[in-house]
Motif scaffolding. Structure first.
Motif, PDB file in Angstrom:
ATOM      1  N   VAL A  57      26.880  29.182  40.262  1.00  0.00           N
ATOM      2  CA  VAL A  57      28.005  29.549  41.122  1.00  0.00           C
ATOM      3  C   VAL A  57      27.725  30.821  41.929  1.00  0.00           C
ATOM      4  O   VAL A  57      26.834  31.615  41.602  1.00  0.00           O
ATOM      5  N   VAL A  58      28.527  30.994  42.974  1.00  0.00           N
ATOM      6  CA  VAL A  58      28.554  32.223  43.763  1.00  0.00           C
ATOM      7  C   VAL A  58      29.952  32.826  43.626  1.00  0.00           C
ATOM      8  O   VAL A  58      30.852  32.236  43.007  1.00  0.00           O
ATOM      9  N   TYR A  59      30.150  33.980  44.203  1.00  0.00           N
ATOM     10  CA  TYR A  59      31.403  34.709  44.019  1.00  0.00           C
ATOM     11  C   TYR A  59      32.613  33.895  44.451  1.00  0.00           C
ATOM     12  O   TYR A  59      33.656  33.902  43.780  1.00  0.00           O
ATOM     13  N   GLU A  60      32.477  33.191  45.565  1.00  0.00           N
ATOM     14  CA  GLU A  60      33.617  32.427  46.081  1.00  0.00           C
ATOM     15  C   GLU A  60      34.097  31.377  45.071  1.00  0.00           C
ATOM     16  O   GLU A  60      35.287  31.044  45.028  1.00  0.00           O
ATOM     17  N   ASP A  61      33.206  30.842  44.240  1.00  0.00           N
ATOM     18  CA  ASP A  61      33.593  29.878  43.217  1.00  0.00           C
ATOM     19  C   ASP A  61      34.476  30.517  42.145  1.00  0.00           C
ATOM     20  O   ASP A  61      35.335  29.860  41.552  1.00  0.00           O
ATOM     21  N   LEU A  62      34.223  31.789  41.882  1.00  0.00           N
ATOM     22  CA  LEU A  62      34.945  32.484  40.816  1.00  0.00           C
ATOM     23  C   LEU A  62      36.173  33.228  41.322  1.00  0.00           C
ATOM     24  O   LEU A  62      37.003  33.669  40.518  1.00  0.00           O
ATOM     25  N   LYS A  63      36.287  33.375  42.613  1.00  0.00           N
ATOM     26  CA  LYS A  63      37.338  34.227  43.171  1.00  0.00           C
ATOM     27  C   LYS A  63      38.752  33.826  42.719  1.00  0.00           C
ATOM     28  O   LYS A  63      39.562  34.720  42.398  1.00  0.00           O
ATOM     29  N   PRO A  64      39.102  32.539  42.662  1.00  0.00           N
ATOM     30  CA  PRO A  64      40.457  32.210  42.183  1.00  0.00           C
ATOM     31  C   PRO A  64      40.723  32.728  40.771  1.00  0.00           C
ATOM     32  O   PRO A  64      41.817  33.234  40.486  1.00  0.00           O
ATOM     33  N   ASP A  65      39.734  32.615  39.887  1.00  0.00           N
ATOM     34  CA  ASP A  65      39.912  33.121  38.520  1.00  0.00           C
ATOM     35  C   ASP A  65      39.968  34.645  38.506  1.00  0.00           C
ATOM     36  O   ASP A  65      40.774  35.241  37.769  1.00  0.00           O
ATOM     37  N   ILE A  66      39.109  35.274  39.283  1.00  0.00           N
ATOM     38  CA  ILE A  66      39.101  36.738  39.344  1.00  0.00           C
ATOM     39  C   ILE A  66      40.421  37.249  39.914  1.00  0.00           C
ATOM     40  O   ILE A  66      40.978  38.244  39.428  1.00  0.00           O
ATOM     41  N   ASP A  67      40.948  36.552  40.914  1.00  0.00           N
ATOM     42  CA  ASP A  67      42.241  36.949  41.488  1.00  0.00           C
ATOM     43  C   ASP A  67      43.357  36.841  40.451  1.00  0.00           C
ATOM     44  O   ASP A  67      44.266  37.688  40.403  1.00  0.00           O
ATOM     45  N   ARG A  68      43.300  35.819  39.614  1.00  0.00           N
ATOM     46  CA  ARG A  68      44.313  35.683  38.557  1.00  0.00           C
ATOM     47  C   ARG A  68      44.261  36.883  37.612  1.00  0.00           C
ATOM     48  O   ARG A  68      45.306  37.453  37.253  1.00  0.00           O
ATOM     49  N   ILE A  69      43.056  37.262  37.218  1.00  0.00           N
ATOM     50  CA  ILE A  69      42.905  38.410  36.312  1.00  0.00           C
ATOM     51  C   ILE A  69      43.392  39.679  37.006  1.00  0.00           C
ATOM     52  O   ILE A  69      44.116  40.494  36.430  1.00  0.00           O
ATOM     53  N   ALA A  70      42.994  39.838  38.280  1.00  0.00           N
ATOM     54  CA  ALA A  70      43.398  41.024  39.030  1.00  0.00           C
ATOM     55  C   ALA A  70      44.913  41.105  39.180  1.00  0.00           C
ATOM     56  O   ALA A  70      45.485  42.200  39.231  1.00  0.00           O
ATOM     57  N   ASN A  71      45.561  39.956  39.233  1.00  0.00           N
ATOM     58  CA  ASN A  71      47.014  39.917  39.407  1.00  0.00           C
ATOM     59  C   ASN A  71      47.781  40.008  38.095  1.00  0.00           C
ATOM     60  O   ASN A  71      49.010  39.910  38.087  1.00  0.00           O
ATOM     61  N   GLY A  72      47.057  40.162  36.978  1.00  0.00           N
ATOM     62  CA  GLY A  72      47.736  40.442  35.724  1.00  0.00           C
ATOM     63  C   GLY A  72      47.676  39.374  34.660  1.00  0.00           C
ATOM     64  O   GLY A  72      48.250  39.541  33.580  1.00  0.00           O
ATOM     65  N   ASP A  73      46.984  38.258  34.909  1.00  0.00           N
ATOM     66  CA  ASP A  73      46.862  37.212  33.893  1.00  0.00           C
ATOM     67  C   ASP A  73      45.897  37.693  32.809  1.00  0.00           C
ATOM     68  O   ASP A  73      44.696  37.841  33.054  1.00  0.00           O
ATOM     69  N   ALA A  74      46.402  37.967  31.631  1.00  0.00           N
ATOM     70  CA  ALA A  74      45.588  38.523  30.545  1.00  0.00           C
ATOM     71  C   ALA A  74      45.050  37.462  29.597  1.00  0.00           C
ATOM     72  O   ALA A  74      44.423  37.787  28.583  1.00  0.00           O
ATOM     73  N   SER A  75      45.268  36.180  29.903  1.00  0.00           N
ATOM     74  CA  SER A  75      44.740  35.116  29.045  1.00  0.00           C
ATOM     75  C   SER A  75      43.217  35.084  29.156  1.00  0.00           C
ATOM     76  O   SER A  75      42.639  35.578  30.131  1.00  0.00           O
ATOM     77  N   PRO A  76      42.527  34.501  28.161  1.00  0.00           N
ATOM     78  CA  PRO A  76      41.057  34.475  28.189  1.00  0.00           C
ATOM     79  C   PRO A  76      40.542  33.468  29.226  1.00  0.00           C
ATOM     80  O   PRO A  76      40.249  32.327  28.900  1.00  0.00           O
TER      81      PRO A  76
END
Length: 612
Positions: A79-98
């Motif tokens: 993968v590249v960053y764009e593939d992970l960005k939706p998950d990273i955005d969720r974490i950045a927005n406060g989703d603390a689930s694993p």
């Protein structure tokens, strides 16, 4: 897993014996992990996957708790960053689930603003600080093999932090070096003669870049005879410090003369820390004024810091352009590249640090992460064409393990980290230069995604650096030199054309024909696909060099810092696309020159170009 060496310094008694013991432990660790590199890598991957067996990302891709390499390579995508960005955005927005990692994400590390043109958020966990600290602990035992007595003095290193931000979910986002310098691993580090710096922690941790630079230089000058090594992260950062000294040495010498600190330095903790060191020294002030007041600054580093043995900066990749300037200021002191790291992961170190810059090879330490390598090719013109296959399954299966790479082959680095990156393409192109036991040693070649392109042409970072260096030789006859440069693919008109922004140091007039010759030299030196576009296809217009005002690239860096880049990680971008940056550069153009004619091109490559 081989045990990492621990810092044993609790005081300074018997420190020669302690250094010897500490160094032996470091070398034994390096020896163990490189001899058993494949077994260590297998255990690292199993440990990462077993810890994160229940994270959402691994479940989504069907790993189903497997920890073996075969299943991992079969089911997990590259993968590249764009593939992970939706998950990273969720974490950045406060989703603390694993989501990516079973352990809590402690903060985000922001990548350099010049890596792909955007700041990326790299998740990290608390224990990663320990891995970074481990790699730092190995550097000086290696250096001690080549340069004796480094524990008997100080290092003058220009280190800086960046003001941090918070994501909507409340996680800190900051550059990796800011994270490290603000951690207890750095601030509360136990006594170690190898991390004995001239700069007090307070000067490094000052967020005001002017106050930080001024106070660090002031302490370095005051302790000049104790300095045995000097450095920064990148060569460009060290050159910036010397240029700061050129502008401000009268103020600095006055502070040393009087034992005071300039009123512009207002940070109370900085003032207090510096004044604990600083005492009136008129004799040293006279010396500094005499040296800095001379017409030539050639050898200024060895003149002001006469015991300096080497310069510790990164001079690989595009930083190699600063080698002549470093040589000028230092009278040819050795330049040393000690380690290879990024926001994604710390990778390895240079076991032969006194080698020539062109021979720097980094040994990846197998405990840092799980490493894979995607083969890349260079075509007949010498630039990167990408992976051998684009089929997704074959693409993933092409990746080689750490111990299976081939001497002389170039690869893109792919990492799986403890902090939640799985088969992540870092974007660095590495070339296998040799081996330390079973662990490969790599030359850093370039960043994969830094290119100029108008049509079917593709000019990578290495090629651009080489052609600019070749063209800049035209300036030497006029006692002029290229200070800094960047490039831009201007497609505002048809056909589009390459634009190079040059900041040039010169004392007299340079005829326009000289810059026109520089334009033509660059075009003659570029690959045949580019030259075909110019000569035959007419798809590329004449190359343009725009000369910018002195200080333009300092303004460019200031702009990048204002946009969130880190002063430690900042590198002049070799290709710019962001409209405000292009506007800044264009606002400071004093003259422009075009290639006067088409370069030479032999039609024999046209069929190959069409197939490509």
């Amino acid at each position: 897993m081989p045990e990492a060496p621990e810092n044993s310094f609790k005081g300074i008694d018997n420190h020669d014996s302690l250094i010897s013991d500490q160094n032996k432990k470091a070398f034994q660790f390096i020896e163990n992990v490189t001899i058993h590199a494949d077994a260590v890598q297998e255990r690292v991957l199993a440990e990462i996957l077993s810890r994160s067996a229940n994270v959402e990302y691994l479940k989504r891709h069907g790993l189903n708790g497997h920890v073996d390499r075969e299943t991992f390579k079969k089911v997990m995508p590259v993968v590249v960053y764009e593939d992970l960005k939706p998950d990273i955005d969720r974490i950045a927005n406060g989703d603390a689930s694993p989501i990516l990692c079973s352990q809590p994400i402690s903060e985000f590390l922001t990548s350099s603003g010049t890596s792909g043109g955007e700041r990326k958020l790299m998740p990290t966990i608390q224990e990663e600080l320990g891995r970074r600290s481990l790699l730092y602990s190995l550097l000086m035992p290696v250096m001690d093999q080549f340069v004796a007595g480094l524990d008997k003095g100080k290092g003058m290193y220009f280190l800086f932090i960046k003001a941090e931000a918070k994501t909507p979910g409340g996680l800190v986002a900051r550059p990796v070096l800011t994270s490290y310098y603000k951690s207890a691993y750095f601030k509360d580090r136990p006594y170690d003669p190898y991390t004995n710096y001239t700069s007090p922690n307070e000067t490094i941790l000052c967020q005001d870049s002017y106050q930080s630079m001024y106070s660090q230089l002031l302490c370095g000058l005051y302790l000049n005879n104790q300095v045995l090594r000097v450095g920064a992260v990148f060569a460009s950062g060290f050159i910036r410090a010397i240029r700061f000294l050129e502008k401000h040495w009268p103020l600095l010498s006055n502070d040393i003369r009087t034992g005071t600190i300039d009123p512009k330095i207002t940070d109370p903790s900085v003032r207090e820390a510096v004044l604990k060191i600083l005492k009136p020294n008129p004799k040293l002030a006279d010396f500094i004024e005499a040296e800095c007041g001379k017409e030539s600054w050639k050898g200024i580093i060895t003149r002001l810091w006469p015991n300096t043995k080497y310069i510790d900066v990164i001079v690989t990749g595009t930083m190699s352009q600063y080698i002549p300037i470093l040589d000028y200021y230092s009278n040819g002191l050795p330049t040393v590249c000690t380690m290879y790291a990024s926001s994604e992961c710390y990778f390895g170190l240079n076991l032969n640090p006194m080698c020539k810059p062109s021979e720097v090879a980094y040994t990846l330490i197998p405990t840092m992460a799980y490493f894979e390598f995607l083969p890349v090719n260079r075509n007949n013109d010498g630039f990167i064409t990408g992976p051998i296959s684009l089929n997704e399954k074959e693409f993933g299966e092409q990746l080689a393990d750490l111990v299976d790479v081939k001497l002389g082959q170039e690869y893109e680095l792919v990492v799986t980290t403890y902090a939640g990156l799985y088969r992540y393409r870092v974007g660095d192109i590495l070339k296998v230069a040799g081996f330390k036991n079973k662990a490969p040693q790599f030359n850093f070649v370039c960043r994969q995604n830094v290119v100029l392109s108008i049509d079917s042409d593709k000019t990578d970072e290495v090629e651009l650096q080489n052609v600019v260096k070749n063209a800049a030789n035209h300036l030497s006859s006029f006692d002029a030199s290229l200070i800094e440069y960047t490039s831009y693919a201007d497609t505002s008109n048809i056909p589009g054309h390459y634009v190079l922004y040059w900041e040039v140091s010169h004392s007299g007039e340079i005829p326009p024909s000289v810059f026109e010759d520089c334009c033509l030299t660059i075009e003659e030196s570029l690959n045949s696909v580019y030259r075909q576009g110019r000569v035959s296809d007419k798809s590329i217009g004449p190359l343009e060099i725009k000369i910018v005002e002195s200080g333009t690239f300092d303004k460019l860096m200031d702009f990048a810092l204002s946009e969130g880049a880190s002063i430690n990680q900042y590198k002049t971008p070799r290709c710019v696309k962001y409209a405000p940056i292009v506007e800044l550069l264009n606002s400071r153009v004093v003259s422009s020159y075009f290639s006067p004619k088409c370069p030479k091109w032999v039609p024999g490559h046209k069929q190959w170009c069409t197939e490509n």
